[in-house]
Scaffold this active site. Structure first.
Site, mmCIF file in Angstrom:
data_model
loop_
_atom_site.group_PDB
_atom_site.id
_atom_site.type_symbol
_atom_site.label_atom_id
_atom_site.label_comp_id
_atom_site.label_asym_id
_atom_site.label_seq_id
_atom_site.Cartn_x
_atom_site.Cartn_y
_atom_site.Cartn_z
ATOM 1 N N TYR A 32 3.972 6.544 10.383
ATOM 2 C CA TYR A 32 3.169 5.355 10.070
ATOM 3 C C TYR A 32 3.985 4.344 9.236
ATOM 4 O O TYR A 32 4.003 3.150 9.529
ATOM 5 C CB TYR A 32 1.909 5.762 9.301
ATOM 6 N N TYR A 74 -9.291 4.610 8.119
ATOM 7 C CA TYR A 74 -9.459 4.944 9.545
ATOM 8 C C TYR A 74 -10.641 5.923 9.613
ATOM 9 O O TYR A 74 -10.560 7.039 9.114
ATOM 10 C CB TYR A 74 -8.198 5.604 10.102
ATOM 11 N N PRO A 106 -3.335 -0.513 19.026
ATOM 12 C CA PRO A 106 -3.010 -0.906 17.645
ATOM 13 C C PRO A 106 -3.362 0.170 16.604
ATOM 14 O O PRO A 106 -3.135 -0.022 15.427
ATOM 15 C CB PRO A 106 -3.833 -2.169 17.435
ATOM 16 N N LYS A 135 1.898 -0.394 15.340
ATOM 17 C CA LYS A 135 3.310 -0.358 15.720
ATOM 18 C C LYS A 135 3.813 -1.623 16.405
ATOM 19 O O LYS A 135 5.023 -1.858 16.451
ATOM 20 C CB LYS A 135 3.548 0.837 16.676
ATOM 21 N N HIS A 168 0.831 -1.209 0.000
ATOM 22 C CA HIS A 168 0.000 0.000 0.000
ATOM 23 C C HIS A 168 0.862 1.255 0.000
ATOM 24 O O HIS A 168 1.881 1.307 0.687
ATOM 25 C CB HIS A 168 -0.902 0.018 1.245
#
Ligand code: FAS
Ligand code: PHB
Length: 388
Positions: free
Chosen positions: A382, A200, A290, A294, A72
């Site tokens: 990220y 998200y 979560p 990480k 991605h």
């Protein structure tokens, strides 16, 4: 039994540590209290950072990752009925890979065993002794026999509920911890994910995450009470709530739900991450929500630092890197804690929040999506901060 490094735990941290030590010519033995079948089927993390993707390939454990991993460029935020894409690849030249933890564990265990590495499964009654001496011991039982493993050092890779951290005198440790007033209800469903990358979602009802395991397997989560009763969540209600939380920003195909569970949320760090010749790595030393994806990535970073420090010791006798192990790891651990907290406070509903808080969250999401500087800061965290 005798080895240079005794490793407790055959999760991502323990397995990767053993493989990295082999590459430094250092012998280790991994002790795992579960069966191989169990550790290779435990449903947990789903996403790896760019450098972990590269490391798995570099150590020769990346063949299935290259075949099955979903690569991605970024993620989406969903807010007020709109999708906002954050393109990590464009911003920081890195992406992320959806390749779930149990597949990583399978690949690492297979590689270690193929190379002749030693993993002792289904041990019990594991205890540590003499960890502040030059000959630390790991005692355990296996196939009904009491065994003793004499080591030079011990890798405490036995996760949050293991025995290594509790083996350190509490007066020696500082614990940093916070709980969260929510958990995640997670499902695995035979349905295509709603988008090609993760979403998200911010919504009045609460947070939702739309991840995946393949183009036909969706991994979906919704914010719930920390002690949510799954019996109150029949399939239709889950699908309705997930669709609601998308707020119309995109369609949500549905399918058979194969797995349901509630994941609790916690931030936890113990300092230092070492005691005598015992070195903690991964969840044995730190836990984070979560939301920032990480957990497993941080476990790998710890053992890269530990394997480098042990390599220096055996090559040169220097203990400088070993003495600096905790600080080296904690510099990264706290950045991951910060980022995981940032993503969690940005997207979830909190008791006692005000309308101001909700409006601020929405502005933060829309500002970040529209600002190259803000989006780059999110992207570098990220997709994975540089190791060095
Ligand atoms: P692990 O807990 O994976 O491994 C520890 C190993 O030690 C286990 O195999 C255990 O059986 C063994 N062990 C324990 N006690 C022992 C003893 N006394 N003797 C011998 N062996 C012993 N992270 C994310 O990034 N994204 C997510 O979505 C995510 N979801 C999660 C969901 C759940 C329910 C949980 C619990 C964690 C989740 N995590 C997630 C975090 C998770 O992926 C961890 O960060 C990752 O497993 C850390 O790896 P290890 O440190 O190796 O610990
Ligand atoms: C997952 O795919 O399980 C996943 C991905 C990203 C997260 C959490 C979980 O932040």
């Amino acid at each position: 039994m005798r080895t240079q490094i005794g490793i407790v735990g055959a999760g991502p941290a323990g397995l990767m540590l053993s493989l990295l030590l082999r590459r430094a010519g250092i012998h280790s033995i991994v002790l795992e209290d579960r069966s191989r079948e169990y550790i290779e089927n435990r449903v947990r993390a789903g996403l790896i950072e760019q450098w972990v993707h590269d490391l798995l390939i570099e150590i020769g454990a990346g063949e299935r990752l290259l075949q099955q991993g979903l690569f991605h460029d970024g993620i989406y935020f969903s807010a007020r009925g709109r999708l906002h894409h954050i393109n990590f690849r464009a911003l920081v030249g890195k992406g992320v890979t959806i390749y779930e933890q149990k597949e990583v564990v399978k690949d690492l265990a297979a590689k270690l065993i193929e190379e002749g590495g030693e993993i002792v499964f289904e041990v019990s009654d594991v205890s540590l002794d003499q960890v502040t001496t030059a000959r630390p011991l790991i005692r355990f039982r296996h196939r009904g026999e009491a065994r003793e493993l004499v080591c030079d050092f011990i890798g405490g890779c036995d996760g949050f509920h293991g025995i290594c951290r509790p083996g350190i005198p509490t007066e020696y440790l500082t614990v940093y911890e916070r709980g969260y007033p929510f958990g995640w209800l997670g499902i695995l469903s035979e349905s295509p994910p709603p988008a090609s990358e993760l979403i998200y979602a911010h919504h009045e009802h609460g947070f939702a995450l739309f991840s995946m395991r393949s183009p036909t397997l969706a991994r979906l989560y919704l914010q719930c009470a920390p002690d949510e009763d799954l019996a109150l969540w029949p399939d239709e209600k889950i699908w309705d709530e997930l669709r609601t939380r998308l707020g119309g920003s995109c369609e949500l195909p549905q399918g058979r739900i194969m797995l349901k569970g509630v994941t609790p949320m916690r931030s936890f760090v113990v300092e230092p991450m070492q005691y005598g010749r015992l070195f903690l790595a991964g969840d044995a030393a730190h836990i984070q929500p979560p939301t920032g994806a990480k957990g497993m990535n941080l476990a790998f970073a710890d053992v890269v630092f530990l394997s480098r420090a042990l390599g220096e010791f055996y090559r040169t006798g220097s203990t400088v890197a070993l003495e600096g192990y905790s600080q080296t790891c904690l510099d990264r651990v706290w950045k991951a804690q910060r980022f995981s907290w940032y993503m969690t406070q940005l997207l979830h509903r909190f008791p006692h929040e005000t309308a101001f808080d909700r409006r601020r969250q929405l502005t933060e999401i829309e500002y970040t999506a529209g600002s190259k500087a803000a989006a780059t800061a999110l992207a570098e965290n990220y997709a994975g901060l540089p190791l060095d």
